[in-house]
Each structure stands twice: as C-alpha cells, then as structure tokens.
Design an enzyme around this catalytic site. Structure first.
Site, PDB file in Angstrom:
ATOM      1  N   CYS A   1      10.920  87.264 -35.987  1.00  0.00           N
ATOM      2  CA  CYS A   1      10.125  87.885 -37.038  1.00  0.00           C
ATOM      3  C   CYS A   1       9.600  89.249 -36.627  1.00  0.00           C
ATOM      4  O   CYS A   1       8.396  89.464 -36.518  1.00  0.00           O
ATOM      5  CB  CYS A   1       9.010  86.936 -37.444  1.00  0.00           C
ATOM      6  SG  CYS A   1       9.717  85.451 -38.155  1.00  0.00           S
TER       7      CYS A   1
ATOM      8  N   GLU B   1      26.177  97.151  -4.511  1.00  0.00           N
ATOM      9  CA  GLU B   1      25.413  96.082  -5.177  1.00  0.00           C
ATOM     10  C   GLU B   1      25.695  96.023  -6.674  1.00  0.00           C
ATOM     11  O   GLU B   1      24.794  96.243  -7.492  1.00  0.00           O
ATOM     12  CB  GLU B   1      23.914  96.335  -4.994  1.00  0.00           C
ATOM     13  CG  GLU B   1      23.410  96.214  -3.600  1.00  0.00           C
ATOM     14  CD  GLU B   1      21.938  96.650  -3.487  1.00  0.00           C
ATOM     15  OE1 GLU B   1      21.345  97.089  -4.490  1.00  0.00           O
ATOM     16  OE2 GLU B   1      21.399  96.548  -2.383  1.00  0.00           O
ATOM     17  N   PRO B   2      26.911  95.730  -7.081  1.00  0.00           N
ATOM     18  CA  PRO B   2      27.180  95.683  -8.514  1.00  0.00           C
ATOM     19  C   PRO B   2      26.622  94.417  -9.160  1.00  0.00           C
ATOM     20  O   PRO B   2      26.728  93.329  -8.592  1.00  0.00           O
ATOM     21  CB  PRO B   2      28.716  95.646  -8.559  1.00  0.00           C
ATOM     22  CG  PRO B   2      29.092  94.954  -7.284  1.00  0.00           C
ATOM     23  CD  PRO B   2      28.071  95.361  -6.273  1.00  0.00           C
TER      24      PRO B   2
ATOM     25  N   GLY C   1      25.123  99.805 -10.124  1.00  0.00           N
ATOM     26  CA  GLY C   1      25.055 100.733 -11.246  1.00  0.00           C
ATOM     27  C   GLY C   1      26.383 101.015 -11.922  1.00  0.00           C
ATOM     28  O   GLY C   1      26.431 101.731 -12.925  1.00  0.00           O
TER      29      GLY C   1
ATOM     30  N   TYR D   1      16.844  98.604 -25.307  1.00  0.00           N
ATOM     31  CA  TYR D   1      17.383  99.908 -24.880  1.00  0.00           C
ATOM     32  C   TYR D   1      18.161 100.614 -25.991  1.00  0.00           C
ATOM     33  O   TYR D   1      18.782 101.654 -25.741  1.00  0.00           O
ATOM     34  CB  TYR D   1      18.360  99.725 -23.707  1.00  0.00           C
ATOM     35  CG  TYR D   1      17.881  98.855 -22.577  1.00  0.00           C
ATOM     36  CD1 TYR D   1      16.796  99.234 -21.793  1.00  0.00           C
ATOM     37  CD2 TYR D   1      18.524  97.653 -22.285  1.00  0.00           C
ATOM     38  CE1 TYR D   1      16.363  98.431 -20.741  1.00  0.00           C
ATOM     39  CE2 TYR D   1      18.099  96.849 -21.240  1.00  0.00           C
ATOM     40  CZ  TYR D   1      17.023  97.244 -20.476  1.00  0.00           C
ATOM     41  OH  TYR D   1      16.597  96.454 -19.447  1.00  0.00           O
TER      42      TYR D   1
HETATM   43  N1  LLP Z   1      20.667  96.874  -6.963  1.00  0.00           N
HETATM   44  C1  LLP Z   1      19.385  97.051  -7.327  1.00  0.00           C
HETATM   45  C2  LLP Z   1      18.377  97.304  -6.310  1.00  0.00           C
HETATM   46  C3  LLP Z   1      19.042  97.002  -8.684  1.00  0.00           C
HETATM   47  O1  LLP Z   1      17.774  97.182  -9.047  1.00  0.00           O
HETATM   48  C4  LLP Z   1      20.033  96.759  -9.655  1.00  0.00           C
HETATM   49  C5  LLP Z   1      19.718  96.714 -11.073  1.00  0.00           C
HETATM   50  C6  LLP Z   1      21.360  96.562  -9.211  1.00  0.00           C
HETATM   51  C7  LLP Z   1      21.637  96.643  -7.857  1.00  0.00           C
HETATM   52  C8  LLP Z   1      22.495  96.279 -10.143  1.00  0.00           C
HETATM   53  O2  LLP Z   1      22.696  97.237 -11.108  1.00  0.00           O
HETATM   54  P1  LLP Z   1      24.012  97.149 -12.024  1.00  0.00           P
HETATM   55  O3  LLP Z   1      25.202  97.218 -11.097  1.00  0.00           O
HETATM   56  O4  LLP Z   1      23.968  95.842 -12.744  1.00  0.00           O
HETATM   57  O5  LLP Z   1      23.924  98.302 -12.932  1.00  0.00           O
HETATM   58  N2  LLP Z   1      18.464  95.291 -17.752  1.00  0.00           N
HETATM   59  C9  LLP Z   1      19.216  96.527 -17.720  1.00  0.00           C
HETATM   60  C10 LLP Z   1      19.761  96.816 -16.341  1.00  0.00           C
HETATM   61  C11 LLP Z   1      18.691  96.888 -15.284  1.00  0.00           C
HETATM   62  C12 LLP Z   1      19.222  97.015 -13.903  1.00  0.00           C
HETATM   63  C13 LLP Z   1      18.136  96.928 -12.909  1.00  0.00           C
HETATM   64  N3  LLP Z   1      18.571  97.004 -11.566  1.00  0.00           N
HETATM   65  C14 LLP Z   1      20.333  96.460 -18.765  1.00  0.00           C
HETATM   66  O6  LLP Z   1      20.438  95.441 -19.462  1.00  0.00           O
HETATM   67  O7  LLP Z   1      21.089  97.404 -18.933  1.00  0.00           O
END
Ligand code: LLP
Length: 429
Positions: A354, A284-285, A242, A327
């Site tokens: 389109c 978990e980045p 996140g 989004y």
């Molecule tokens: N771990 C789990 C269990 C997750 O579901 C996710 C993302 C991550 C780690 C990694 O999150 P990050 O570090 O990338 O924020 N499509 C959306 C983002 C959806 C993320 C879903 N889960 C966007 O384009 O902003």
C-alpha cells in the site's frame, strides 16, 4: 508472432517461458507465486567464466563470493563446491557460511560500523577481518591480536549503478584514506600482527573497466608505500566486487576479456614492478555470480485502467523485490505464458504493497495482459530475496532451484505464523 532474444537459461517453447529446461507456468502451478526460481547450472557457469578470465592472466586468484547478494544455503554450497571463498558482512552471514560448510579459513569479514561483540566472535572463530576504520582496528587489537589483518582502503575512485551503491570516493563512508592506511599498518605491525592483506571495494553494478583500472592503480600505489614505509608484505590484495550485469536492453555485458587484459595484467605487472612478491588477487563478486541465475515469478491479480495510466497488479511488490523502488532499477519483465505476443500496451507493473512507489516497472511495453497471466521478472538472483521483507505483513516468498533438470524447493514459503515469531503479547488490553 514475436521472437524474443533470450539469454541462457531462458527459452521460448511454444510461447511459454522455460527456465533451465523447466516450464515457468508449471512451476507457478506447483509452488504458487511469488516464487524465486534459481538455476544451479547458471551459477556454476557464471563462476567458471569469471574464474577462467582472471586465472588466465594471474595464477594466484581467489573468488570470494559476496554472500549478501543471495544467502540461500544451496547457493553457498554450490559456490563452495566450485572452490569459492566467501565475503561476509555480519555475524548472520558468518553463521550461514559456516552452516553451508565453509571453514573459517575460507571466510573474510568486511563489515562497517562493527560492534565489539562481533569482533570478539570473529576473532574467536579465526575469521580474517578487513577493518573499515582505525576505531575498528584499535578495538580489535584490544580484544586480541589477529594473526592476519587487512585494511579497507578508499582508493578515491568510486563507481556504481546508483549513488547508494558507490562505495569509494569523497562521499563514501567506507575505508581508510591513504595517509591513515599507512599509519594503520604501522600500528598493526607494532601490535605484532604478522600477516597482512589490503582491500578495496569501489561499488556495485559496474559495467565499465575504466574505474577498476584507476582504483587498482591507486590501491597498488598505496600497497607499495606500505610495503616500503612500514616494511610489510601482503599475502593478498583484494580488489572487491562490483562486476555488473546488463539489465536494460541497451546495457552491454562487462567485457571480461578487457577486464582481464587491462586490470589483471596491470595488477600482475605492477605487483612485480613494486616488488610486492606474489600476493593472491582476491575478487569479491556478488551480483555477477547469481543475478541472472534467478527469476521471480509473479501472477497477475488485476488490470486497471485509469484516465492517466494502465496498471497491472501482481502479487510481488517491493516486499519481495525492493530494487526498482529503492534504486529505480530496471528489471526486464516477460509475460511468461505469452512470450510470442507482441508488446502492444504500456503498463505500470504494481505490487500489493500500500504505497504508490510499489512498482516493479514503470511505463513498460508489454503484450496485452489479463488476470491470471504470469510475469517473470528477470535478473532477480542478486539482492532479490536477500533484501525482501515482511512489510505489510506478507510472508516472504518461496525459492526453488533447478538442479539436475528438476525443480527442488530450497526455501519454503513463509506462513502467517512466521509473522508472529518473536512477538510477545504483554499485559492486559
Ligand atoms: N564486497 C563488498 C565489501 C561489498 O560491500 C559488496 C557489495 C560486494 C563485495 C559485492 O558487490 P557486487 O559484486 O554484488 O556488486 N543492494 C544493491 C547492491 C549493494 C552492494 C553492496 N555491497 C543492489 O541491489 O544493487
């Protein structure tokens, strides 16, 4: 002449945008557009920056790259060589992880609404599973009792850049709530699971530290209860991903020093205070490692002025980058061949799909744009290609990576023939 503030690996060389030392206009000429361009160096830098910030405060740390952000095999291999582990969500991601050289012991599976055949495949492959529901755990235990098991917790605190991306708290479909968590571990223990982890992931695109403080406190208090009431030890405590990246001009970087001093130190202290031993801290980045390591190059086809607006028509739409449409996300845009020209006009940057929602940017101040100009959409490395589609029957874009000062193709542009793959013409017409 305008001097723009550019971040690595972007550079202004005589008014032309260079990415990791390579001219973007040359890249567009050689590989055509729309084109995703990735920087190996930036991925490695991002990994090292995050790893050092955490490891400085707590030694037992592992970075699980959330593959969903960008599953190009080269990205996976680079992170593998950095020492990363991988968080996956589907059999497809597991397949790609194995193809990139990750051994099963380096892969975690954090699915939701998981099928029985998927559980079977994961358990045959010896991949550690974060279960998302009691149903999933029960079905897994019937298939086979894993050596190690982890439960995804809803720590009742969520955060994220958009409601779709908040993955904990009262509205969320993810994870188990506190009382259920205690029961789940008791059930797993009775089924003779011997090793355990615990997991949360509160959302995506988080630029503040505070939500992590609250959620990690809650997660650890639940871990303490499980430890005391069920009598198990945790090998790992996974606080999810996140970590945000600035997109808008006014966004500030996530303060990693603050994250480390507030969240990681608190983790270290509480783990000690609660007698939880020395569990690994997993993070978990996804976005943080790859987002600013890629740009999307797209050429200008048309400029159109209506009584209400000025549209720039480009060759990448929401089929190529869906985030602005899905989004309302802001992605910085540069006119790659006119970097030093002043922002004089206000444009909507529209793609070739389109639908009226096919806008990469709305009311964006940009230099005066002409047909044939080249736009660079920044921060395109996370959830860019991986969310792209063939909608409107447009083959997906190509990807090139800058490695060792040279551009190499890492994914061929799809061809028209790819549009008929798997289709079958049946019967007379
Ligand atoms: N771990 C789990 C269990 C997750 O579901 C996710 C993302 C991550 C780690 C990694 O999150 P990050 O570090 O990338 O924020 N499509 C959306 C983002 C959806 C993320 C879903 N889960 C966007 O384009 O902003």
């Amino acid at each position: 002449m305008v001097k723009r503030k550019l971040r690595e690996p972007l550079e202004d060389r005589k008014g032309t945008l260079y990415f990791d030392g390579i001219s973007t206009t040359e890249l567009a000429k050689t590989y055509d557009t729309p084109l995703y361009v990735l920087s190996e160096k930036r991925i490695r830098d991002n990994y090292n920056r995050l790893y050092s910030a955490i490891v400085n405060n707590y030694k037992y740390v592992r970075i699980y790259y959330a593959a969903k952000a960008n599953t190009n095999l080269n990205v996976l291999r680079i992170l593998h060589s950095q020492g990363a582990y991988l968080d996956t969500v589907s059999p497809g991601e597991v397949f790609l992880a194995l193809s990139a050289g990750f051994t099963p012991d380096r892969i975690l599976f954090t699915g939701t609404s998981v099928r029985n055949d998927e559980l079977k495949m994961l358990s045959n492959a010896n991949i550690t599973i974060n279960v998302d529901s009691q149903s999933e755990m029960d079905r897994l235990l019937k298939i086979s009792v894993p050596q190690i098991l982890s439960v995804r917790v809803n720590p009742e605190v969520g955060a994220g850049h958009h409601s779709h991306c908040i993955t904990a708290g009262p509205e969320s479909k993810f994870g188990l709530w506190e009382e259920e968590v205690i029961q789940a571990y008791a059930i797993a223990q009775r089924a003779r699971v011997e090793r355990f982890g615990i997991h949360m992931h509160i959302g995506s695109g988080i630029l503040e530290v505070e939500p992590y403080v609250l959620a990690v406190e809650k997660l650890l208090s639940i871990a303490k209860r499980v430890h005391e009431e069920v009598g198990i030890n945790f090998e790992f405590i996974d606080i999810g991903g996140g970590f945000g990246v600035p997109y808008k001009p006014e966004d500030k970087d996530l303060d990693l020093a603050e994250f480390s001093s507030k969240v990681v130190s608190m983790f270290k202290n509480k783990v000690k205070e609660y007698g939880l031993g020395k569990p690994y801290l997993f993070v978990e980045p996804g976005r943080y490692l790859v987002c600013d390591a890629s740009i999307l190059l797209t050429a200008v086809n048309s400029v159109k002025v209506t009584p209400g607006r000025k549209f720039v028509g480009v060759d990448a739409g929401f089929n190529t980058l869906v985030r602005p449409t899905m989004y309302g996300s802001y992605h910085p845009i540069l006119v790659a061949n006119k970097l030093t020209a002043a922002d004089k006009e206000t444009y909507d940057v529209a793609g070739p799909v389109c639908e009226s929602g096919d806008l990469l940017a709305k009311e964006r101040k940009l230099p005066e744009i002409a047909e044939g100009d080249l736009l660079a959409v920044l921060n395109a490395g996370a959830y860019g290609f991986s969310m792209s589609s063939q909608y409107n029957s447009r083959p997906r874009a190509a990807e090139v990576m800058i490695r060792g000062g040279k551009a190499v193709i890492v994914r061929e542009r799809e061809q028209l023939k790819d549009l008929v793959t798997n289709q079958k013409i049946q019967g007379e017409s």
